[in-house]
Design a protein around this motif. Structure first.
Motif, PDB file in Angstrom:
ATOM      1  N   SER A 135      14.996  30.573  29.874  1.00 57.48           N
ATOM      2  CA  SER A 135      14.782  31.938  30.380  1.00 57.48           C
ATOM      3  C   SER A 135      14.229  32.836  29.297  1.00 57.48           C
ATOM      4  O   SER A 135      13.844  33.978  29.543  1.00 57.48           O
ATOM      5  CB  SER A 135      16.092  32.524  30.912  1.00 57.48           C
ATOM      6  N   THR A 136      14.166  32.343  28.068  1.00 55.74           N
ATOM      7  CA  THR A 136      13.551  33.097  26.973  1.00 55.74           C
ATOM      8  C   THR A 136      12.040  33.168  27.108  1.00 55.74           C
ATOM      9  O   THR A 136      11.374  33.853  26.339  1.00 55.74           O
ATOM     10  CB  THR A 136      13.894  32.448  25.620  1.00 55.74           C
ATOM     11  N   THR A 188      19.341  28.658  30.889  1.00 55.31           N
ATOM     12  CA  THR A 188      19.548  29.827  30.034  1.00 55.31           C
ATOM     13  C   THR A 188      18.581  29.832  28.860  1.00 55.31           C
ATOM     14  O   THR A 188      17.982  30.866  28.522  1.00 55.31           O
ATOM     15  CB  THR A 188      20.991  29.858  29.506  1.00 55.31           C
ATOM     16  N   CYS A 217      22.522  32.949  17.836  1.00 57.67           N
ATOM     17  CA  CYS A 217      21.729  33.693  18.827  1.00 57.67           C
ATOM     18  C   CYS A 217      21.853  33.078  20.213  1.00 57.67           C
ATOM     19  O   CYS A 217      22.551  33.596  21.071  1.00 57.67           O
ATOM     20  CB  CYS A 217      20.271  33.777  18.383  1.00 57.67           C
ATOM     21  N   LEU A 218      21.188  31.951  20.433  1.00 48.43           N
ATOM     22  CA  LEU A 218      21.131  31.351  21.759  1.00 48.43           C
ATOM     23  C   LEU A 218      22.507  31.014  22.305  1.00 48.43           C
ATOM     24  O   LEU A 218      22.783  31.191  23.492  1.00 48.43           O
ATOM     25  CB  LEU A 218      20.256  30.095  21.728  1.00 48.43           C
ATOM     26  N   LYS A 226      28.296  32.755  27.312  1.00 43.72           N
ATOM     27  CA  LYS A 226      28.684  33.832  28.221  1.00 43.72           C
ATOM     28  C   LYS A 226      28.349  33.451  29.662  1.00 43.72           C
ATOM     29  O   LYS A 226      29.181  33.571  30.566  1.00 43.72           O
ATOM     30  CB  LYS A 226      27.973  35.125  27.844  1.00 43.72           C
ATOM     31  N   THR A 227      27.114  32.970  29.878  1.00 40.99           N
ATOM     32  CA  THR A 227      26.693  32.589  31.224  1.00 40.99           C
ATOM     33  C   THR A 227      27.531  31.436  31.759  1.00 40.99           C
ATOM     34  O   THR A 227      27.990  31.454  32.903  1.00 40.99           O
ATOM     35  CB  THR A 227      25.205  32.175  31.216  1.00 40.99           C
ATOM     36  N   ASN A 270      18.889  38.339  13.887  1.00 40.31           N
ATOM     37  CA  ASN A 270      20.034  39.000  14.510  1.00 40.31           C
ATOM     38  C   ASN A 270      21.255  38.961  13.599  1.00 40.31           C
ATOM     39  O   ASN A 270      22.209  39.704  13.804  1.00 40.31           O
ATOM     40  CB  ASN A 270      20.378  38.311  15.836  1.00 40.31           C
ATOM     41  N   LEU A 309      25.254  32.497  22.106  1.00 32.80           N
ATOM     42  CA  LEU A 309      25.976  33.640  22.658  1.00 32.80           C
ATOM     43  C   LEU A 309      25.678  33.822  24.140  1.00 32.80           C
ATOM     44  O   LEU A 309      26.581  33.992  24.956  1.00 32.80           O
ATOM     45  CB  LEU A 309      25.619  34.909  21.877  1.00 32.80           C
ATOM     46  N   SER A 310      24.392  33.791  24.511  1.00 27.45           N
ATOM     47  CA  SER A 310      24.027  33.971  25.913  1.00 27.45           C
ATOM     48  C   SER A 310      24.413  32.755  26.742  1.00 27.45           C
ATOM     49  O   SER A 310      24.851  32.876  27.895  1.00 27.45           O
ATOM     50  CB  SER A 310      22.528  34.237  26.042  1.00 27.45           C
ATOM     51  N   ILE A 311      24.274  31.558  26.154  1.00 23.54           N
ATOM     52  CA  ILE A 311      24.629  30.333  26.876  1.00 23.54           C
ATOM     53  C   ILE A 311      26.119  30.322  27.212  1.00 23.54           C
ATOM     54  O   ILE A 311      26.516  30.091  28.356  1.00 23.54           O
ATOM     55  CB  ILE A 311      24.269  29.090  26.049  1.00 23.54           C
ATOM     56  N   ASP A 336      15.029  33.798  15.150  1.00 24.15           N
ATOM     57  CA  ASP A 336      16.246  34.146  15.883  1.00 24.15           C
ATOM     58  C   ASP A 336      17.371  34.595  14.961  1.00 24.15           C
ATOM     59  O   ASP A 336      18.283  35.294  15.394  1.00 24.15           O
ATOM     60  CB  ASP A 336      16.720  32.952  16.709  1.00 24.15           C
TER      61      ASP A 336
END
Length: 301
Positions: free
Chosen positions: A294-295, A291, A104-105, A111-112, A248, A107-109, A245
């Motif tokens: 930001s949740t 990142t 989960c986490l 990408k950013t 997903n 993926l966003s980390i 989490d």
């Protein structure tokens, strides 16, 4: 030979006139001529054929002009790369992920971070808190996700947020019809849990919560990987618990339900070595923490 002399030489070679070159460089003509003579003396070759009103490159000067351009380009490129390394824009970061953050986490980390720092090489591994602490101690990773508390004086730890557990059970189980599942509803159910040997404190807290709900848990299986526990739940072996989490993660034959009642939570944190001096690691930590936080699930200070 000095770098500035190469720049002066290139300018004179471009203008083919010492007066115009001196004006372009904001130098006096005698000062520029002195520097070009010094360059020729250091090389022991003549670079220009001079007349009273103009100059032209000698064959050796024409060849040296190519070298001068290449040297200055490589120096400029080296300076830029050095600055990027110092600013944490180039390098390598070895990151240790937990099972939940992996799905989960992370993926966003990633990408950013990759959008901001495409030239940094990220090396990812997965494991538990103890494995990551040991990997940090032995310089196998640079940053690791861990669960608090940990007692390792050589590490700097940055708390992130609390992770909560939910129930995972077979789609055919009677409790799957409920939108939420009270903990006491699991009193007579076979349970699949994380191994006691790998998380003794969490295991003890789990037993305590069950006893406070009025029952002693019927543990029929222990499994480290959430995917293994989900597979066993889908097969009807029992009911298990996974971090929220991880819902997903699609698992055939399994449904997830919120858990009602007191239940242990995990405090997720980041860890690095106190002696870590790599700019790229410190810059990565900044992006990663921003990142993650930001949740809006930041731990209370």
């Amino acid at each position: 030979m000095e770098l500035r002399q190469l720049k002066y030489f290139i300018t004179v070679a471009s203008e083919l006139h010492f007066g115009r070159a001196a004006q372009s460089l904001h130098l006096s003509q005698p000062a520029l001529s002195k520097q070009i003579h010094a360059l020729e003396n250091s090389l022991e070759i003549q670079l220009f054929e001079r007349t009273k009103h103009s100059c032209k490159l000698t064959p050796a000067g024409q060849k040296f002009l190519e070298t001068a351009h290449r040297v200055l380009h490589e120096v400029d490129e080296g300076i830029q790369i050095t600055k990027q390394v110092a600013n944490g824009q180039i390098g390598r970061v070895r990151l240790g992920l937990t099972e939940a953050t992996l799905f989960c986490l992370a993926l966003s980390i990633l990408k950013t971070y990759r959008e901001c720092y495409p030239q940094v090489d990220l090396v990812l591994t997965s494991g538990g808190t103890e494995a990551h602490v040991e990997a940090l101690r032995t310089y196998q990773i640079d940053v690791g996700f861990v669960y608090l508390p940990i007692r390792e004086p050589t590490l700097c730890v940055y708390p992130l947020y609390k992770e909560i557990y939910i129930v995972a059970l077979s789609t055919s189980h009677p409790l799957a019809r409920h939108r939420q599942i009270p903990l006491q509803s699991l009193a007579n159910e076979p349970l699949i849990v994380y191994p006691r040997s790998l998380a003794p404190v969490f295991y003890a807290d789990f037993i305590k919560c069950c006893e406070q709900a009025g029952f002693f848990p019927n543990i029929v299986q222990e499994a480290e990987l959430a995917q293994t526990r989900l597979g066993l739940a889908a097969a009807g072996v029992g009911i298990t618990f996974v971090l929220a989490d991880m819902q997903n993660l699609s698992a055939k034959g399994v449904v997830y339900r919120p858990l009602i009642g007191d239940f242990p939570t995990l405090k997720l944190a980041l860890a690095r070595r106190q002696t870590e001096s790599s700019p790229v690691v410190h810059e990565f930590l900044k992006v990663l923490r921003t990142t993650a936080l930001s949740t809006n699930r930041a731990l209370e200070k």
